[in-house]
Every structure is written in C-alpha cells, then in structure tokens.
Design a protein around this motif. Sequence first.
Motif, PDB file in Angstrom:
ATOM      1  N   MET A 296      45.077  26.751  36.215  1.00  0.00           N
ATOM      2  CA  MET A 296      44.359  27.718  36.419  1.00  0.00           C
ATOM      3  C   MET A 296      44.882  27.937  34.712  1.00  0.00           C
ATOM      4  SD  MET A 296      43.965  31.669  38.437  1.00  0.00           S
ATOM      5  CE  MET A 296      43.887  31.653  39.796  1.00  0.00           C
ATOM      6  N   GLN A 297      44.068  28.453  34.038  1.00  0.00           N
ATOM      7  CA  GLN A 297      45.292  29.217  32.790  1.00  0.00           C
ATOM      8  C   GLN A 297      45.242  30.201  33.250  1.00  0.00           C
ATOM      9  OE1 GLN A 297      41.740  28.963  30.157  1.00  0.00           O
ATOM     10  NE2 GLN A 297      41.232  26.974  30.415  1.00  0.00           N
ATOM     11  N   PRO A 298      46.664  30.976  32.468  1.00  0.00           N
ATOM     12  CA  PRO A 298      47.515  31.671  32.929  1.00  0.00           C
ATOM     13  C   PRO A 298      46.934  32.828  32.179  1.00  0.00           C
ATOM     14  CG  PRO A 298      48.261  30.517  31.334  1.00  0.00           C
ATOM     15  CD  PRO A 298      47.006  29.578  31.415  1.00  0.00           C
ATOM     16  N   LYS A 299      45.300  33.118  31.462  1.00  0.00           N
ATOM     17  CA  LYS A 299      44.728  33.939  31.342  1.00  0.00           C
ATOM     18  C   LYS A 299      44.017  34.466  32.744  1.00  0.00           C
ATOM     19  CE  LYS A 299      41.048  32.014  29.284  1.00  0.00           C
ATOM     20  NZ  LYS A 299      39.823  32.141  27.563  1.00  0.00           N
TER      21      LYS A 299
ATOM     22  N   PRO B 121      42.045  47.734  50.136  1.00  0.00           N
ATOM     23  CA  PRO B 121      43.115  47.107  49.749  1.00  0.00           C
ATOM     24  C   PRO B 121      43.660  45.701  49.352  1.00  0.00           C
ATOM     25  CG  PRO B 121      42.846  49.527  48.794  1.00  0.00           C
ATOM     26  CD  PRO B 121      42.495  49.384  50.360  1.00  0.00           C
ATOM     27  N   ALA B 122      44.875  46.377  50.688  1.00  0.00           N
ATOM     28  CA  ALA B 122      45.274  45.094  50.538  1.00  0.00           C
ATOM     29  C   ALA B 122      44.887  44.194  51.058  1.00  0.00           C
ATOM     30  CB  ALA B 122      46.123  45.917  52.015  1.00  0.00           C
ATOM     31  N   SER B 123      43.891  43.965  51.882  1.00  0.00           N
ATOM     32  CA  SER B 123      42.758  43.022  52.348  1.00  0.00           C
ATOM     33  C   SER B 123      41.942  42.182  50.829  1.00  0.00           C
ATOM     34  CB  SER B 123      41.518  43.194  53.604  1.00  0.00           C
ATOM     35  OG  SER B 123      40.638  43.612  53.097  1.00  0.00           O
ATOM     36  N   ALA B 124      41.992  42.991  50.293  1.00  0.00           N
ATOM     37  CA  ALA B 124      40.971  42.216  48.715  1.00  0.00           C
ATOM     38  C   ALA B 124      41.805  41.774  48.400  1.00  0.00           C
ATOM     39  CB  ALA B 124      40.568  43.828  48.495  1.00  0.00           C
ATOM     40  N   LEU B 125      43.203  42.885  48.041  1.00  0.00           N
ATOM     41  CA  LEU B 125      44.099  41.313  47.593  1.00  0.00           C
ATOM     42  C   LEU B 125      44.732  40.181  48.278  1.00  0.00           C
ATOM     43  CD1 LEU B 125      46.383  41.202  45.444  1.00  0.00           C
ATOM     44  CD2 LEU B 125      48.352  41.764  46.715  1.00  0.00           C
TER      45      LEU B 125
ATOM     46  N   LEU C 151      41.720  33.352  46.800  1.00  0.00           N
ATOM     47  CA  LEU C 151      40.846  32.673  45.804  1.00  0.00           C
ATOM     48  C   LEU C 151      41.115  31.946  45.278  1.00  0.00           C
ATOM     49  CD1 LEU C 151      38.230  34.473  45.802  1.00  0.00           C
ATOM     50  CD2 LEU C 151      37.759  32.725  46.129  1.00  0.00           C
ATOM     51  N   ALA C 152      42.567  32.803  44.018  1.00  0.00           N
ATOM     52  CA  ALA C 152      43.354  32.186  43.664  1.00  0.00           C
ATOM     53  C   ALA C 152      44.311  30.561  43.839  1.00  0.00           C
ATOM     54  CB  ALA C 152      44.257  32.530  43.083  1.00  0.00           C
TER      55      ALA C 152
ATOM     56  N   GLN D  77      44.241  25.022  42.749  1.00  0.00           N
ATOM     57  CA  GLN D  77      44.044  23.322  43.407  1.00  0.00           C
ATOM     58  C   GLN D  77      43.211  22.813  43.110  1.00  0.00           C
ATOM     59  OE1 GLN D  77      43.327  23.344  48.292  1.00  0.00           O
ATOM     60  NE2 GLN D  77      44.539  21.516  48.531  1.00  0.00           N
ATOM     61  N   ARG D  78      42.123  22.690  42.924  1.00  0.00           N
ATOM     62  CA  ARG D  78      41.191  22.237  42.440  1.00  0.00           C
ATOM     63  C   ARG D  78      41.568  21.683  41.373  1.00  0.00           C
ATOM     64  NH1 ARG D  78      35.039  23.321  41.722  1.00  0.00           N
ATOM     65  NH2 ARG D  78      34.447  22.377  40.592  1.00  0.00           N
ATOM     66  N   ARG D  79      41.700  22.050  40.212  1.00  0.00           N
ATOM     67  CA  ARG D  79      42.667  21.854  39.245  1.00  0.00           C
ATOM     68  C   ARG D  79      43.715  21.064  39.071  1.00  0.00           C
ATOM     69  NH1 ARG D  79      47.149  22.327  35.820  1.00  0.00           N
ATOM     70  NH2 ARG D  79      48.038  22.932  37.442  1.00  0.00           N
TER      71      ARG D  79
END
Length: 166
Positions: free
Chosen positions: A1-4, A135-139, A145-146, A151-153
């Motif tokens: 994943m790119q840093p940005k 909000p914690a579940s969204a995090l 997802l990240a 892993q895909r990268r």
Amino acid sequence: MQPKYLLAAMILGFGLLALPMTRASADTVLFDSSGFLQGTESFTQAFNLTSAGTLTVTLSNIAWPQQLASLNFLLSSANGTMGPEMSAGTYSFAIAAGGNVFAQWFGAAQGPLNAGVYSLKIEFQPEAGLPVPLPASALLLLSGLALLLWQRRGRTGLRGAVPRTI
C-alpha cells in the motif's frame, strides 16, 4: 500500500473516533392490528417482556361503518392492573421489570349494523443499555480493508518473478 493511502486511511479512522458515540435503540412492536367488533366483545393478548422499559399503547376507534359506542383498554400483570381503564388514545406505561403483561381491550358496537372497527398498536422500548461503539467498528473495518489491500499488493508484485530451480 502506498504511504499516501495509508496516511489517508489513518486520518479517516482517527476522524471517525472523534465523532460522538450515539446510542442505538430498537423499538419492538409487540402487537399491531385492526379488528372488527360486532355487538359487545372482549379480546386478550399476553406478552412476555424480557427487561424493564416503556410500553406505549395506541387504541383507535375507527368510524367505519360507524364508531363504536365504547372502546376501552386495560393493562395488567401478575401483580394486578397497571393503571386505570382507558378509552381510545395513546398511553405510556413504565415497566419496572420484565415478566408477563396482559392487554385486554373491549367494546360495544352501535347503529343498524351493530358493528365497528378498532385499531390497536402496542410498542415496547427497553431501557437504554450500553452505547454501541459505531466509530470503533468503522475503524476496525477500515483497518481490515487496508490489510486486504496490502496483501493484494504483495501478491501482484510476485507476478513478474522468475521461478527458482534447484
């Protein structure tokens, strides 16, 4: 994943944590029905409430074909009645503890057809429990997802590699 992208995901995640937590609530409709009453009739329905809360009863006298001469409601438990006999309208009852509650409604028709229609809705709102940490579940979702993107990268980087032979 790119840093940005990682930085954007982290900023979004921490921004969601800063949102105020709201309580989730769930009204439970215990009974919602319309009925036909002919002559003088009485109806009973029992409910098992699992916790303390507020019970809201809405009783309506519908003018079809003609309004009922009388329409009343009574709420009781194993300990006795939970209030006076009520006519058409909306009423709320504070339920101190769970248990069986009995609803009874009765009426008398009038007019040439000796019939009428009523509507009854009974809702239960349990006492507020612990807040749901949305909000914690969204995090948690964003971090998952990240991880999937990371892993895909890693897998796409191996496509051009030459297999090693021994």
